[in-house]
Design a protein around this motif. Structure first.
Motif, PDB file in Angstrom:
ATOM      1  N   ARG A 125       1.400  -1.416  -0.244  1.00  0.00           N
ATOM      2  CA  ARG A 125       0.068   0.053   0.142  1.00  0.00           C
ATOM      3  C   ARG A 125       0.837   1.166  -0.413  1.00  0.00           C
ATOM      4  O   ARG A 125       2.041   0.719   0.791  1.00  0.00           O
ATOM      5  N   PRO A 228       6.003  -3.644  16.549  1.00  0.00           N
ATOM      6  CA  PRO A 228       5.770  -5.549  15.124  1.00  0.00           C
ATOM      7  C   PRO A 228       6.911  -4.540  13.949  1.00  0.00           C
ATOM      8  O   PRO A 228       6.966  -3.551  14.248  1.00  0.00           O
ATOM      9  N   TRP A 229       7.042  -6.093  13.162  1.00  0.00           N
ATOM     10  CA  TRP A 229       8.369  -5.659  12.514  1.00  0.00           C
ATOM     11  C   TRP A 229       7.315  -6.275  11.028  1.00  0.00           C
ATOM     12  O   TRP A 229       8.336  -7.219  10.169  1.00  0.00           O
ATOM     13  N   GLY A 230       6.543  -6.157  10.417  1.00  0.00           N
ATOM     14  CA  GLY A 230       6.022  -6.558   9.086  1.00  0.00           C
ATOM     15  C   GLY A 230       6.283  -8.264   9.087  1.00  0.00           C
ATOM     16  O   GLY A 230       5.634  -8.701   9.698  1.00  0.00           O
ATOM     17  N   ASP A 231       6.312  -8.478   7.672  1.00  0.00           N
ATOM     18  CA  ASP A 231       7.338  -9.746   7.573  1.00  0.00           C
ATOM     19  C   ASP A 231       8.061 -10.489   8.433  1.00  0.00           C
ATOM     20  O   ASP A 231       7.972 -11.744   8.257  1.00  0.00           O
ATOM     21  N   GLY A 233       7.893 -10.039  11.597  1.00  0.00           N
ATOM     22  CA  GLY A 233       7.328 -10.426  12.892  1.00  0.00           C
ATOM     23  C   GLY A 233       7.208  -9.169  13.555  1.00  0.00           C
ATOM     24  O   GLY A 233       6.621  -8.427  14.046  1.00  0.00           O
ATOM     25  N   ALA A 248       5.921 -13.780  11.792  1.00  0.00           N
ATOM     26  CA  ALA A 248       4.511 -13.506  11.895  1.00  0.00           C
ATOM     27  C   ALA A 248       4.402 -14.589  11.077  1.00  0.00           C
ATOM     28  O   ALA A 248       4.896 -15.505  11.228  1.00  0.00           O
ATOM     29  N   PRO A 250       2.639 -15.771   7.784  1.00  0.00           N
ATOM     30  CA  PRO A 250       1.915 -15.443   6.743  1.00  0.00           C
ATOM     31  C   PRO A 250       1.111 -15.892   6.350  1.00  0.00           C
ATOM     32  O   PRO A 250       0.746 -17.197   6.185  1.00  0.00           O
ATOM     33  N   VAL A 254      -0.189 -12.541   0.370  1.00  0.00           N
ATOM     34  CA  VAL A 254      -0.222 -11.183   0.829  1.00  0.00           C
ATOM     35  C   VAL A 254      -2.033 -11.053   0.080  1.00  0.00           C
ATOM     36  O   VAL A 254      -0.898 -10.300  -0.938  1.00  0.00           O
ATOM     37  N   ALA A 260      -1.520  -2.996   8.913  1.00  0.00           N
ATOM     38  CA  ALA A 260      -1.562  -4.585   9.696  1.00  0.00           C
ATOM     39  C   ALA A 260      -0.990  -4.349  10.950  1.00  0.00           C
ATOM     40  O   ALA A 260      -1.073  -4.509  11.785  1.00  0.00           O
ATOM     41  N   GLY A 261      -0.269  -2.527  11.220  1.00  0.00           N
ATOM     42  CA  GLY A 261       0.152  -2.515  12.412  1.00  0.00           C
ATOM     43  C   GLY A 261      -0.397  -2.153  13.250  1.00  0.00           C
ATOM     44  O   GLY A 261      -1.087  -2.509  14.009  1.00  0.00           O
ATOM     45  N   CYS A 286       0.658 -11.433  15.991  1.00  0.00           N
ATOM     46  CA  CYS A 286       1.127 -11.272  14.833  1.00  0.00           C
ATOM     47  C   CYS A 286       0.329 -12.392  14.160  1.00  0.00           C
ATOM     48  O   CYS A 286      -0.126 -12.098  13.118  1.00  0.00           O
ATOM     49  N   ALA A 289      -2.842 -10.212  13.035  1.00  0.00           N
ATOM     50  CA  ALA A 289      -2.664  -9.498  11.981  1.00  0.00           C
ATOM     51  C   ALA A 289      -1.649 -10.294  10.251  1.00  0.00           C
ATOM     52  O   ALA A 289      -2.273  -9.519   9.311  1.00  0.00           O
ATOM     53  N   GLY A 290      -1.437 -10.732  10.874  1.00  0.00           N
ATOM     54  CA  GLY A 290      -1.332 -12.070   9.999  1.00  0.00           C
ATOM     55  C   GLY A 290      -2.188 -12.350   9.427  1.00  0.00           C
ATOM     56  O   GLY A 290      -2.485 -12.484   7.983  1.00  0.00           O
ATOM     57  N   CYS A 293      -3.937  -9.470   7.185  1.00  0.00           N
ATOM     58  CA  CYS A 293      -3.191  -9.245   5.659  1.00  0.00           C
ATOM     59  C   CYS A 293      -3.293 -10.476   4.896  1.00  0.00           C
ATOM     60  O   CYS A 293      -2.934 -10.367   3.420  1.00  0.00           O
TER      61      CYS A 293
END
Ligand code: ADP
Length: 302
Positions: A125, A228-231, A233, A248, A250, A254, A260-261, A286, A289-290, A293
């Motif tokens: 995004r 949190p740190w994206g993919d 975790g 994470a 996944p 995706v 997500a955050g 996680c 949020a996963g 996504c």
């Protein structure tokens, strides 16, 4: 959605563990106009989009949605502009069961709008945010929240440019909680601090583990920092405790990482607010949020 705050991404102060009480999310609500494309546009071309959607966005407003979907009584507090988008934003809050009881309604001001390019090929995004004149929430606005009624169990504050007002709010809540901490910078006054990846990177951290390891030093006694740190975790640390991490989770595909955050924050707050351990909260964040996504929007979490 809106660009990251230069300081903290969000802060929370827990007062009283009671799942029937409200979680209050303080920050921004805006309109997200989402253009779904099958490839990222080139400058100065004319491209057809797969779809165009309106969604309610803003970090605190997204977090409020997910908390409510997870079953927590939830209220959003932020400035609302009277105008063409007001009804859309209020109705959408209502449909999610998110109360807007104490939001100031402002005349002669325009609602912030984000145009979001959602690339269906990657789920990425790209956000183009506009806020021409909607003012930030003030301490005076916050004082309309009836803290003394005892109906709030958690207050989540989005770190926005109104740092001076936030500082007054944090001190006021701290005072309300009858805490006797000595005066310290903002992070030293709240129980749980969420630092987004973008903010951690702006502080020159390259992973969530080293971010929480270092930033826990700024927490108050017994305080916690979560990142949190994206993919990759997420990680968390209590000031005097070990670093806990989660991978994470996944999804198969995706599809949409918008919010997500915010979803991670909501799920972690939900877990902590129901008495779970920091490890469980980071892992639950996680997981939710996963899952988010892997779907368009967040209603599929219901
Ligand atoms: P934002 O960019 O919205 O601030 P992040 O990218 O840090 O948020 O993601 C927050 C959380 O969402 C991560 O901790 C992770 O659990 C989940 N997440 C984000 N992107 C992915 C992905 N591609 N696969 C799986 N989980 C993801």
């Amino acid at each position: 959605l809106q660009p990251p705050s230069p300081t903290l991404s969000s802060m929370a102060t827990a007062s009283d563990l009671d799942t029937k009480k409200r979680v209050l999310c303080v920050g921004l609500v805006c309109l997200d106009i989402i253009k779904i494309v099958d490839s990222f546009p080139l400058e100065d071309t004319d491209q057809r989009c797969i779809d165009c959607l309106w969604r309610r966005g803003g970090n605190a407003a997204n977090t409020a949605s997910v908390l409510s979907l997870l079953g927590a009584p939830t209220e959003f507090l932020g400035t609302l502009a009277k105008g063409p988008y007001l009804q859309f934003l209020q109705t959408d809050c209502g449909q999610y069961g998110v109360s807007t009881d104490h939001c100031p309604l402002l005349e002669n001001t325009a609602s912030p709008v984000s145009v979001v390019i959602l690339n269906s090929a990657s789920g990425s995004r790209t956000i183009l945010h506009t806020n021409t004149n909607l003012r930030e929430l003030t301490f005076e606005d916050f004082q309309r929240v009836p803290l003394a009624s005892g109906q709030y169990s958690w207050i989540h504050l989005e770190g926005r440019p109104n740092t001076g007002e936030l500082q007054k709010i944090v001190l006021y809540v701290e005072d309300h909680n009858a805490s006797c901490e000595e005066s310290r910078p903002l992070m030293g006054h709240v129980d749980v601090v969420f630092i987004s990846k973008e903010v951690a990177q702006s502080l020159r951290f390259t992973d969530c583990r080293s971010a929480v390891e270092a930033l826990a030093a700024d927490c108050k006694q017994g305080g916690t920092v979560i990142c949190p740190w994206g993919d990759k975790g997420a990680a968390g640390k209590r000031k005097d405790g070990p670093v806990v991490v989660s991978p994470a989770f996944p999804p198969d595909v995706v599809m949409d990482t918008i919010g997500a955050g915010d979803t991670f924050n909501a799920a972690a707050i939900f877990a902590l607010n129901t008495g779970k351990s920091l490890q469980d909260a980071v892992t639950f964040g996680c997981r939710v949020a996963g899952a988010k996504c892997g779907m368009m929007g967040n209603e599929g979490l219901r």
